[in-house]
Design an enzyme around this catalytic site. Structure first.
Site, PDB file in Angstrom:
ATOM      1  N   PRO A   1      39.503  51.361  32.553  1.00  0.00           N
ATOM      2  CA  PRO A   1      38.282  51.970  33.089  1.00  0.00           C
ATOM      3  C   PRO A   1      37.032  51.210  32.681  1.00  0.00           C
ATOM      4  O   PRO A   1      36.926  50.733  31.537  1.00  0.00           O
ATOM      5  CB  PRO A   1      38.305  53.375  32.488  1.00  0.00           C
ATOM      6  CG  PRO A   1      39.756  53.665  32.331  1.00  0.00           C
ATOM      7  CD  PRO A   1      40.384  52.352  31.938  1.00  0.00           C
ATOM      8  N   CYS A   2      36.089  51.110  33.616  1.00  0.00           N
ATOM      9  CA  CYS A   2      34.985  50.169  33.447  1.00  0.00           C
ATOM     10  C   CYS A   2      33.655  50.801  33.064  1.00  0.00           C
ATOM     11  O   CYS A   2      32.666  50.103  32.930  1.00  0.00           O
ATOM     12  CB  CYS A   2      34.800  49.385  34.752  1.00  0.00           C
ATOM     13  SG  CYS A   2      34.400  50.440  36.176  1.00  0.00           S
TER      14      CYS A   2
END
Length: 514
Positions: free
Chosen positions: A133-134
């Site tokens: 996840p960014c």
């Protein structure tokens, strides 16, 4: 899995864009060698989408399978009824997605055990794909965090989720891995130190972090810049790992870091993705979809009232636009509402289009004969005028979406930062003659950054239109409510780009010797 098949382990899978692209790769015999063995995703609606797609892949070649799936997406069967028609394949799809949403870090014992089970029965190449996840790396996320005086990057577990990826590499020891992330990962810092060089080193030697024994090392390649020394690939600039999707056939300026890891004992040098000369435009990939009208969000939604409002807005717009553009050009611009439009459409109108050949077959293969996830949202009446102004301005300017300074005072929203310059792009039209800007999960909020180029429709993009810009096939169904669908599309890897990456991976793997 059968001999000759390539096992794919999909981590942080989202709605499945990376897996879709890679699993769609065909070899010289027309077979699909990449088989997804496990997809890990924690968000419930994305997990549901993943499971539906896993099921589709299993039944599409069966007698009546494709027709049954089409009946489901048209609303003629419930999901439960569809799955009951093919119970064994439904169970296989559920097994692939771990029966329910799962998260690396929280469900490691179950996830790692399932991976080991797959490895125990698989003889042949293995590939790990996925992107942690960014939010903690993204520029937008870091901007939000900067406003929180108590935020400490070193305490944010999301900055270290890539280490969960390393744990899986240590267990699976794949022939190849593909790791994707936002461009912000190149500049993200912990305790003042840029993280990316350390992430690269960790990926080259996962056992250093995981303390696992007998784990092979990896060479990490760029997919767009050739390494000067393939035996020990190093690059002059970390931005060499950045892929600008619009240069590779995707109708969207999506810039992402994608790393290709090749196990040290594999003596093959990966190719790079071949750029496509012509940029694909928004109009090329959206113009054949049924036109729709927007709705009202703060009043009763009646089609005739919408048409009346757009007609009134057209008169105001002509006056406003004439102060900025040539009067004759403005007078020739049709701003009258398209009559009889619905707010959603399943009807697929087979009409002439200008979709480039490389995307035409990609979008339309196994077409369901209807349009999925194609419904508009409602907007405030005042925003309808702003949307029409933005779309008309963009059209008249040759593709330049207006900034806040271009809006007349009478169209200024009641927003305290409107004149500060910090929200200059608050309303952004996706120009017909250009590729789209990056489709992000923010599209789930209000649509202001994703205005349709046609002022006569006066609306933001639908989920299907956003999915087209992301290069999802038209038969790809997004589950969940509309907000959840937007988030899924915005967070995904473009499947067409993933397909090109998959072809490069296939070229590395000596499948014939399996």
């Amino acid at each position: 899995m059968m001999a000759g098949e390539i096992l794919v382990i999909d981590l942080f899978a989202g709605p499945g864009g990376l897996g879709e692209g890679i699993s769609s790769v065909a070899d010289e015999s027309g077979n699909s060698p990449f088989k997804i063995g496990i997809s890990v995703e924690k968000e419930p609606s994305a997990h549901k989408t993943l499971t539906t797609r896993a099921f589709y892949r299993r039944i599409k070649a069966l007698d009546g399978g494709l027709d049954s799936y089409f009946r489901y997406v048209r609303g003629e069967l419930t999901r439960e009824e569809l799955f009951c028609l093919y119970p064994e394949h439904a169970q296989e799809a559920s097994n692939e997605t771990l029966e329910q949403p799962r998260a690396l870090g929280d469900d490691n014992e179950l996830i790692h055990d399932r991976i080991r089970e797959l490895l125990a029965t698989h003889i042949g190449p293995k590939v790990v794909i996925g992107g942690p996840p960014c939010q903690a790396y993204s520029l937008a996320g870091r901007s939000r965090n900067a406003g929180n005086k108590d935020y400490k990057a070193e305490d944010d577990h999301r900055n270290f989720l890539y280490k969960e990826y390393l744990k899986v590499l240590s267990i699976a020891q794949p022939d190849v891995f593909v790791m994707e992330n936002v461009r912000g990962i190149l500049s993200a810092k912990i305790n003042g130190k840029v993280m990316f060089p350390q992430i690269l080193e960790d990926l080259r030697n996962p056992s250093k972090v995981t303390s696992s024994r007998d784990v092979t090392q990896y060479r990490v390649f760029s997919l767009v810049v050739e390494a000067k020394n393939p035996k020990d690939p190093k690059y002059d600039d970390s931005s060499d790992f950045l892929i600008r999707s619009e240069q590779y056939g995707v109708p969207q300026a999506r810039h992402r870091v994608i790393l290709l890891g090749v196990r040290q004992d594999i003596n093959r040098i990966p190719a790079t993705i071949a750029p496509i000369a012509e940029t694909v435009t928004v109009q090329q990939v959206l113009s054949d979809l049924p036109p729709l009208r927007s709705g009202f969000s703060k009043q009763k939604d009646v089609q005739k009232d919408w048409e009346k409002q757009i007609r009134l807005n057209a008169k105001k717009l002509k006056r406003i636009l004439a102060t900025k553009f040539d009067r004759e050009v403005v007078d020739n611009l049709d701003l009258e509402p398209l009559l009889g439009l619905e707010r959603q459409s399943c009807l697929f109108m087979e009409k002439e289009h200008n979709i480039p050949p490389h995307l035409e077959s990609w979008y339309l293969y196994n077409h369901p004969g209807c349009v999925l996830n194609h419904a508009t949202r409602g907007h405030m009446t005042s925003d309808l005028l702003r949307y029409a102004f933005s779309a008309a301005f963009t059209k008249l300017s040759g593709g330049i979406s207006p900034k806040a300074r271009d809006f007349p005072a009478e169209l200024a929203p009641e927003h305290e930062n409107w004149d500060s310059g910090s929200h200059a792009d608050r309303f952004r039209t996706q120009a017909a003659n250009k590729c789209a800007t990056t489709v992000t999960s923010h599209i789930s909020k209000d649509g202001h950054y994703f205005i349709h180029y046609d002022p006569q429709q006066c609306r933001s993009l639908t989920v299907r239109e956003a999915a087209r810009l992301q290069t999802f096939p038209d038969n790809y169904l997004f589950e969940g409510n509309r907000t959840q669908q937007y988030v899924q599309v915005g967070n995904a890897v473009p499947p067409y780009l993933a397909n090109q990456i998959g072809k490069i991976v296939l070229g590395i793997l000596d499948v014939d010797q399996v």
